[in-house]
Structures are given as structure tokens and as C-alpha cells.
Write a protein that holds these residues in place. Structure first.
Motif, short mmCIF file in Angstrom:
data_model
loop_
_atom_site.label_atom_id
_atom_site.label_comp_id
_atom_site.label_asym_id
_atom_site.label_seq_id
_atom_site.Cartn_x
_atom_site.Cartn_y
_atom_site.Cartn_z
N TRP A 52 -6.51 2.38 4.79
CA TRP A 52 -6.67 0.98 5.36
C TRP A 52 -6.61 0.73 6.95
N LEU A 61 0.57 -1.24 0.07
CA LEU A 61 0.03 -0.13 -0.01
C LEU A 61 0.84 1.19 0.09
N GLU A 113 -2.84 5.16 0.74
CA GLU A 113 -3.63 3.86 0.94
C GLU A 113 -3.59 3.10 2.33
N LEU A 130 -9.87 0.14 -3.25
CA LEU A 130 -8.50 -0.05 -2.67
C LEU A 130 -8.02 -1.18 -3.46
N HIS A 164 -5.18 -2.26 -6.91
CA HIS A 164 -4.16 -3.47 -6.73
C HIS A 164 -4.39 -4.69 -7.67
#
Length: 165
Positions: free
Chosen positions: A48, A40, A44, A99, A103
């Protein structure tokens, strides 16, 4: 009675690839894995961490009072589902899905009126042992995800599929 049938329904956000224990990891497990692997960005990571802190404060962790709840031998494949009435919890999942998508980690919404054998329930969630036959996430339909190489490799990409609701 007005003739309307009321059904309690449940919502789960999960990966689309079966994990090593034969079930689909939930949205929080997937995000936690990205953080644990150091994948991350700073922004991010802040999202999180704040999100996890919010969820930890917003509803009870059933494993705190039932430590064996997720024991693979006692309750194989046990997973948590939100009650569909827990909109304040469900609505915030969108940030986690964004998020994961950033990824390349696919995450889908699954709705069910019968997600499995309930082994824990409270006002906002249930923990169930899934039924393997006719379960919306039966492991036979999706191959297991390969484990990343040392140092964290890419997670297989995919599209976000939204279920009904």
C-alpha cells in the motif's frame, strides 16, 4: 474523416456501498481506510505504501493546486476518474483491488463517457461533480455502509463486479 466516432471515456474504481457523504469511495480511499484502521499485514502495508508513493509521483494531485476542489459545499460529491488513455495508471489498480478483496471490501470498475460536470482535468484524470440522475453510481441503488465499531469492525463483504471494458 473515416466515419469512426471517437468518444473520450473515463474509468473509476469505487466501492459498491455508498459512503456517508452520498457517493461511492474510490479505490484509494478504501485502501487508505484499511491502512488508517491498522488492518493491513506488514506485507500489505508495504504494498500500500509503495503503491501510494508511486501514484503520488506518477500524476498530479489536483487538490494541491485547487485546495477547494473536494469541498463538499462547493463541489458536492466530487470524485476523480482516470482518462481511459491512462493505461499506465489503470493497470496498477489491480493490486489495490486484490488488497481490498482480501479484506472483503467490494470494488467495481465503472466506465463512462459522461461521469459528471468536469471541475478539473489534466492529461490523465478528471474530477467531476456527478450527475445524480442516470449516473452509473447514483446513490439510490446502494444502501449506505455502516461505520465500523470502535477499534475497526469488519467491512461488509461482497464480490468484485467488473463493468464493461
Amino acid at each position: 474523416m473515416n466515419g469512426v466516432v471517437s468518444t473520450v471515456s473515463f474509468v473509476r474504481f469505487q466501492g459498491t456501498v455508498c459512503g456517508p457523504r452520498g457517493h461511492f469511495p474510490g479505490v484509494f480511499a478504501l485502501a487508505n481506510e484499511l491502512a488508517r484502521e491498522g488492518r493491513l499485514s506488514e506485507e500489505e502495508y508495504r504494498f500500500w505504501r509503495a503503491g501510494n508513493d508511486w501514484y503520488n509521483a506518477a500524476y498530479p494531485d489536483p487538490s494541491a493546486t485547487h485546495p477547494d476542489l473536494y469541498d463538499h459545499e462547493l463541489n458536492p460529491g466530487a470524485v476523480a476518474w482516470f482518462r481511459s488513455t491512462a493505461a499506465h495508471l489503470i493497470d496498477r489498480v489491480v493490486g489495490y483491488r486484490e488488497l481490498l478483496a482480501a479484506h472483503g471490501v467490494a470494488c467495481e470498475r465503472v466506465d463512462s463517457s459522461d461521469p459528471g460536470r468536469i471541475i478539473h482535468e489534466d492529461e490523465v484524470q478528471v474530477v467531476v461533480v456527478p450527475r445524480r440522475v442516470d449516473h452509473p453510481s447514483a446513490s439510490a441503488r446502494v444502501p449506505r455502509r455502516p461505520r465500523p465499531a470502535a477499534g475497526g469492525g469488519p467491512v461488509p463483504s461482497g464480490t468484485i463486479r467488473r463493468g464493461p471494458g
